[in-house]
Design a protein around this motif. Structure first.
Motif, PDB file in Angstrom:
ATOM      1  N   SER A   1      22.008 -20.000  25.578  1.00  0.00           N
ATOM      2  CA  SER A   1      22.417 -20.949  24.541  1.00  0.00           C
ATOM      3  C   SER A   1      23.618 -21.773  24.989  1.00  0.00           C
ATOM      4  O   SER A   1      23.657 -22.996  24.787  1.00  0.00           O
ATOM      5  CB  SER A   1      22.751 -20.191  23.253  1.00  0.00           C
ATOM      6  OG  SER A   1      23.210 -21.074  22.255  1.00  0.00           O
ATOM      7  N   ASP A   2      24.595 -21.119  25.621  1.00  0.00           N
ATOM      8  CA  ASP A   2      25.793 -21.827  26.086  1.00  0.00           C
ATOM      9  C   ASP A   2      25.439 -22.854  27.168  1.00  0.00           C
ATOM     10  O   ASP A   2      25.925 -23.993  27.146  1.00  0.00           O
ATOM     11  CB  ASP A   2      26.816 -20.829  26.634  1.00  0.00           C
ATOM     12  CG  ASP A   2      27.444 -19.975  25.541  1.00  0.00           C
ATOM     13  OD1 ASP A   2      27.325 -20.358  24.360  1.00  0.00           O
ATOM     14  OD2 ASP A   2      28.035 -18.927  25.873  1.00  0.00           O
ATOM     15  N   ILE A   3      24.608 -22.434  28.126  1.00  0.00           N
ATOM     16  CA  ILE A   3      24.214 -23.344  29.210  1.00  0.00           C
ATOM     17  C   ILE A   3      23.438 -24.530  28.648  1.00  0.00           C
ATOM     18  O   ILE A   3      23.660 -25.682  29.030  1.00  0.00           O
ATOM     19  CB  ILE A   3      23.363 -22.603  30.256  1.00  0.00           C
ATOM     20  CG1 ILE A   3      24.199 -21.537  30.966  1.00  0.00           C
ATOM     21  CG2 ILE A   3      22.794 -23.590  31.281  1.00  0.00           C
ATOM     22  CD1 ILE A   3      23.400 -20.676  31.927  1.00  0.00           C
ATOM     23  N   THR A   4      22.525 -24.246  27.723  1.00  0.00           N
ATOM     24  CA  THR A   4      21.712 -25.309  27.128  1.00  0.00           C
ATOM     25  C   THR A   4      22.578 -26.331  26.407  1.00  0.00           C
ATOM     26  O   THR A   4      22.414 -27.548  26.583  1.00  0.00           O
ATOM     27  CB  THR A   4      20.696 -24.710  26.140  1.00  0.00           C
ATOM     28  OG1 THR A   4      19.810 -23.829  26.847  1.00  0.00           O
ATOM     29  CG2 THR A   4      19.883 -25.810  25.471  1.00  0.00           C
ATOM     30  N   THR A   5      23.518 -25.852  25.602  1.00  0.00           N
ATOM     31  CA  THR A   5      24.402 -26.758  24.867  1.00  0.00           C
ATOM     32  C   THR A   5      25.223 -27.621  25.816  1.00  0.00           C
ATOM     33  O   THR A   5      25.350 -28.840  25.632  1.00  0.00           O
ATOM     34  CB  THR A   5      25.351 -25.958  23.960  1.00  0.00           C
ATOM     35  OG1 THR A   5      24.582 -25.189  23.025  1.00  0.00           O
ATOM     36  CG2 THR A   5      26.283 -26.890  23.195  1.00  0.00           C
ATOM     37  N   ASP A   6      25.767 -26.989  26.862  1.00  0.00           N
ATOM     38  CA  ASP A   6      26.603 -27.703  27.817  1.00  0.00           C
ATOM     39  C   ASP A   6      25.796 -28.746  28.589  1.00  0.00           C
ATOM     40  O   ASP A   6      26.203 -29.908  28.715  1.00  0.00           O
ATOM     41  CB  ASP A   6      27.235 -26.703  28.786  1.00  0.00           C
ATOM     42  CG  ASP A   6      28.173 -27.370  29.776  1.00  0.00           C
ATOM     43  OD1 ASP A   6      28.896 -28.309  29.385  1.00  0.00           O
ATOM     44  OD2 ASP A   6      28.184 -26.968  30.954  1.00  0.00           O
ATOM     45  N   PHE A   7      24.625 -28.360  29.091  1.00  0.00           N
ATOM     46  CA  PHE A   7      23.833 -29.268  29.919  1.00  0.00           C
ATOM     47  C   PHE A   7      23.202 -30.386  29.097  1.00  0.00           C
ATOM     48  O   PHE A   7      23.060 -31.511  29.575  1.00  0.00           O
ATOM     49  CB  PHE A   7      22.755 -28.487  30.679  1.00  0.00           C
ATOM     50  CG  PHE A   7      23.272 -27.803  31.914  1.00  0.00           C
ATOM     51  CD1 PHE A   7      24.586 -27.361  31.983  1.00  0.00           C
ATOM     52  CD2 PHE A   7      22.453 -27.594  33.012  1.00  0.00           C
ATOM     53  CE1 PHE A   7      25.077 -26.730  33.113  1.00  0.00           C
ATOM     54  CE2 PHE A   7      22.934 -26.971  34.154  1.00  0.00           C
ATOM     55  CZ  PHE A   7      24.252 -26.535  34.204  1.00  0.00           C
ATOM     56  N   GLN A   8      22.802 -30.089  27.866  1.00  0.00           N
ATOM     57  CA  GLN A   8      22.243 -31.144  27.022  1.00  0.00           C
ATOM     58  C   GLN A   8      23.298 -32.201  26.697  1.00  0.00           C
ATOM     59  O   GLN A   8      22.987 -33.394  26.626  1.00  0.00           O
ATOM     60  CB  GLN A   8      21.669 -30.541  25.742  1.00  0.00           C
ATOM     61  CG  GLN A   8      20.343 -29.823  25.957  1.00  0.00           C
ATOM     62  CD  GLN A   8      19.784 -29.231  24.686  1.00  0.00           C
ATOM     63  OE1 GLN A   8      20.515 -28.997  23.716  1.00  0.00           O
ATOM     64  NE2 GLN A   8      18.480 -28.963  24.669  1.00  0.00           N
ATOM     65  N   SER A   9      24.540 -31.763  26.518  1.00  0.00           N
ATOM     66  CA  SER A   9      25.612 -32.729  26.262  1.00  0.00           C
ATOM     67  C   SER A   9      25.879 -33.581  27.496  1.00  0.00           C
ATOM     68  O   SER A   9      26.152 -34.781  27.398  1.00  0.00           O
ATOM     69  CB  SER A   9      26.891 -32.004  25.836  1.00  0.00           C
ATOM     70  OG  SER A   9      27.418 -31.225  26.900  1.00  0.00           O
ATOM     71  N   LYS A  10      25.760 -32.979  28.681  1.00  0.00           N
ATOM     72  CA  LYS A  10      25.968 -33.732  29.922  1.00  0.00           C
ATOM     73  C   LYS A  10      24.852 -34.739  30.156  1.00  0.00           C
ATOM     74  O   LYS A  10      25.070 -35.798  30.757  1.00  0.00           O
ATOM     75  CB  LYS A  10      26.084 -32.773  31.111  1.00  0.00           C
ATOM     76  CG  LYS A  10      27.416 -32.033  31.176  1.00  0.00           C
ATOM     77  CD  LYS A  10      27.489 -31.148  32.404  1.00  0.00           C
ATOM     78  CE  LYS A  10      28.903 -30.604  32.625  1.00  0.00           C
ATOM     79  NZ  LYS A  10      29.384 -29.815  31.491  1.00  0.00           N
TER      80      LYS A  10
END
Length: 210
Positions: A143-152
């Motif tokens: 979940s953390d990786i997904t949130t971070d990468f989607q924002s990028k």
């Protein structure tokens, strides 16, 4: 078939198109002559200090490469900065040839075999579908990786391959919507892509497909 060479000059975050001259071929001599004429026309030949280029023979040939000929036309040596992407391709080609066999055609046998076997293969599932992978990627980390990468992905990336890396990670995690893994098709035969970079001067040649 006629080709064109796009010649641009840049300084900081600004660029100026010097010209898009027609060349009779993609040979080193044709490319070097086209670049030199544009530089002379704009009076910026003295600003050329270095070249960044892919590692095709038409650019790097010791006698007939565009880099060698351009140095001769300018009457001075230039710093060679081989494109990091294409340098790694040369290294990977050696590994590919050693492990999978060399090929001279645009359609390596391993890709053609993969294409034929596709209907019998298990279709793609996200990497996290594997029990072994899930052991190292708990849901909260995914979940953390997904949130971070989607924002990028919403931000402008300096290179397309940076954006592609973000997308591939999300594909692996199964959290990127609208992605479908399709049957493999034979690659197009690409004539080549030339790229030269001078001090504040970019020179590129468009790709054309046969």
């Amino acid at each position: 078939m006629k080709e064109r060479v796009a010649v641009l000059i840049s300084h900081g975050d600004k660029e100026q198109l010097l010209g898009v001259p027609i060349t009779d071929s993609s040979s080193g001599e044709e490319q070097a002559s086209a670049v030199y004429e544009c530089l002379e026309e704009w009076g910026v030949s003295n600003s050329v200090k270095a070249m960044c280029f892919d590692t095709t023979a038409s650019n790097t040939g010791r006698l007939k490469g565009a880099c060698t000929i351009l140095e001769y036309l300018l009457g001075k040596e230039l710093l060679y900065l081989a494109c990091r992407h294409h340098v790694y391709e040369v290294l990977l080609r050696g590994v590919f040839d050693e492990k999978l066999g060399s090929t001279t055609g645009p359609e390596p046998d391993i890709f053609k075999r993969f294409q034929k076997k596709w209907p019998t293969l298990e279709k793609y599932e996200p990497g996290v579908a594997s029990i072994d992978v899930r052991k190292h990627l708990p849901p909260e980390l995914v979940s953390d990786i997904t949130t971070d990468f989607q924002s990028k992905l919403l931000q402008s990336q300096p290179r397309d391959d940076y954006k592609e890396l973000l997308q591939l990670v999300l594909v692996f995690l199964g959290t990127l919507e609208g992605i479908q893994i399709s049957r493999a098709y034979s690659p197009c035969k690409v004539d080549g892509e030339g790229y030269l970079l001078f001090k504040n001067i970019h020179v590129s040649r468009a790709v054309h497909l046969e």
